[in-house]
Design an enzyme around this catalytic site. Structure first.
Site, mmCIF file in Angstrom:
data_model
loop_
_atom_site.group_PDB
_atom_site.id
_atom_site.type_symbol
_atom_site.label_atom_id
_atom_site.label_comp_id
_atom_site.label_asym_id
_atom_site.label_seq_id
_atom_site.Cartn_x
_atom_site.Cartn_y
_atom_site.Cartn_z
ATOM 1 N N GLY A 140 36.698 52.557 37.422
ATOM 2 C CA GLY A 140 37.722 53.416 38.020
ATOM 3 C C GLY A 140 37.312 54.861 38.158
ATOM 4 N N GLY A 141 36.092 55.205 37.818
ATOM 5 C CA GLY A 141 35.644 56.569 37.994
ATOM 6 C C GLY A 141 34.146 56.658 37.836
ATOM 7 N N VAL A 145 34.447 65.948 35.788
ATOM 8 C CA VAL A 145 34.752 67.251 36.375
ATOM 9 C C VAL A 145 34.902 68.265 35.253
ATOM 10 C CG1 VAL A 145 36.320 68.567 37.837
ATOM 11 C CG2 VAL A 145 35.910 66.157 38.326
ATOM 12 N N LYS A 159 31.663 69.099 39.644
ATOM 13 C CA LYS A 159 31.866 67.652 39.732
ATOM 14 C C LYS A 159 30.508 66.973 39.615
ATOM 15 C CE LYS A 159 33.905 64.269 42.964
ATOM 16 N NZ LYS A 159 34.609 64.160 44.259
ATOM 17 N N ASP A 259 41.616 59.149 52.853
ATOM 18 C CA ASP A 259 42.177 58.997 51.499
ATOM 19 C C ASP A 259 43.124 60.146 51.166
ATOM 20 O OD1 ASP A 259 42.674 57.847 49.069
ATOM 21 O OD2 ASP A 259 40.805 58.481 48.120
#
Length: 438
Positions: A140-141, A145, A159, A259
């Site tokens: 999920g990632g 950051v 990031k 998105d």
């Protein structure tokens, strides 16, 4: 992505840990009781930490407050930092209920052996400024950051793509795509890219820092949602519309974001809105069918994309409509849109009933803007893409400062808004709303 090595534990130590563990529940319950004597919120924090079973306590009868546990830092009794980096935990990350820590500022769980999907509650932590979940088996990632301060004192957001994910062609392509897009576009309501590094062992982007975080996190926090009053919300909607109009119509070649969601709208200290995350953005080729894979955030994706697999700027228009309603309602409008599309949908639900009840009703002047935004939002959500307005037209309408005639918000039904002919777009230009719903 499992950590390459962990410290070996001898049989003797294992036996000792098992012995100590027999006393752990009693010890932690005592710690929870100490927190409970202060406030219910602190009790929840202590209980959430206890239920992870990440901590083992001495059996000498000295019960410590959860603020004295390893890796925990508190301010006025509330947890502000959890740092268990390089300390093997080996459980599902969902063991920790992150929603119990509203004051959490730093979260470092790298190299801990955690597994599972990254909990969405992490995205609601409005005060979180440092997050590192790298080198775990998580889904999920793929980035961390950071908030960073340059030698000249300027604060930026960094990031960073994790090294293992940088070797994945999909993540690498998305990262480079974001760089390509943001180096070619300049708009006051699009996040600014200051620099980047694409070295094979270190890939990162340096962005403009947004103090208030995502729109999603603000709307999820009652106090911060109330700071985002009706006037600021109307300005945010218009700013996002101007940014989308720019990438659709003023960049030479059409750029589709793909998105648009409340997670990808960031706000600065003045609560001004900025469009971010261009990792899935795409240039439209007029000589191509522009077929695509299904990308975006569930709940914002235009319905026709699922069966046509053809991306157009009207995909962003639909997502903007969902987002505009979310800003009005203070929550995602998924259930509302589902109910309105059903044959048994309520015909008499009024516009004022769906507005964010955490804010006082808008005054008459702002109510016109609220009505204006709601009218445009429902037009953007039309089932057939050709009947949705373009973002250029929406932007121009906002800039024209037209104030449509309207009844009070409690007299405007959602059925009227949904079935309006306003902004119906065929081969002719959009019509005016000046005399609509009077």
């Amino acid at each position: 992505m499992a950590p390459s090595s962990f410290v070996s534990i001898s049989i003797l130590v294992v036996a000792l840990v098992l012995c100590i563990f027999m006393h752990a529940t009693t010890m932690v319950n005592a710690a929870v009781s100490m927190a409970a004597s202060k406030s219910p919120a602190l009790e929840l924090e202590a209980k959430a930490l206890m239920e992870t079973r990440w901590w083992i306590f001495p059996s000498n009868g000295k019960y410590l407050s959860h603020c004295q546990w390893y890796g925990i830092t508190c301010n006025d009794g509330s947890v502000t930092e959890i740092d268990m980096a390089r300390f093997y935990l080996g459980y599902e990350i969902s063991k920790l209920n992150f929603s119990c820590f509203p004051n959490l500022v730093r979260l470092s769980l790298s190299l801990t052996g955690l597994q599972g999907s990254i909990p969405h509650e992490i995205g609601t932590l409005s005060k979180l400024t440092y997050l590192d979940l790298s080198n775990n088996v998580l889904e999920g990632g793929y980035v961390s950051v950071y908030k960073a301060q340059l030698p000249n004192g300027k604060v930026v957001a960094l990031k960073k793509l994790h090294r293992l994910e940088a070797e994945d062609p999909t993540f690498d392509k998305s990262f480079k795509n974001e760089i390509k897009m943001l180096t070619e576009i300049r708009h006051r309501n699009i996040i600014k890219l200051y620099g980047y590094c694409l070295h094979k062992i270190c890939m990162f982007l340096v962005y403009e820092y947004m103090k208030m975080g995502s729109l999603f996190s603000i709307l999820s926090n009652d106090d911060e949602a109330m700071q985002l009053d009706w006037m600021k919300r109307m300005i945010a909607v218009k700013s996002i519309a101007h940014a989308l109009s720019y990438i659709h119509h003023e960049c030479g070649q059409v750029i589709v974001h793909r998105d648009i969601s409340s997670n990808n709208i960031l706000l600065n200290s003045e609560l001004e809105a900025f469009v971010s995350d261009f990792g899935t953005a795409r240039l439209l080729d007029p000589n191509s069918s522009n077929q695509t894979l299904l990308v975006g955030t569930y709940g914002y994706i235009t319905p026709e994309l699922a069966y046509t697999m053809i991306v157009t700027e009207k995909c962003d228009v639909y997502s903007f409509g969902v987002l505009a309603l979310e800003i009005l309602m203070g929550t995602h409008p998924g259930e509302l849109l589902t109910s309105l599309s059903s044959s048994s949908s309520p015909q008499n639900m009024m516009l004022n009933e769906i507005l964010d009840q955490r804010l006082p009703p808008p005054n008459r002047l702002v109510a016109r803007d609220v009505f204006f935004v709601a009218t445009i939002a429902f037009a953007c959500l039309r089932a057939k893409p050709k009947f949705r307005p373009t973002m250029k037209w929406v932007s121009q309408e906002f800039l024209s400062h037209k104030k449509p005639k309207m009844n009070p918000l409690h007299a405007v039904s959602l059925w009227q808004l949904r079935n309006q002919e306003t902004y119906a777009v065929g081969e002719s230009a959009c019509c005016s709303i000046e005399n609509h719903i009077v």
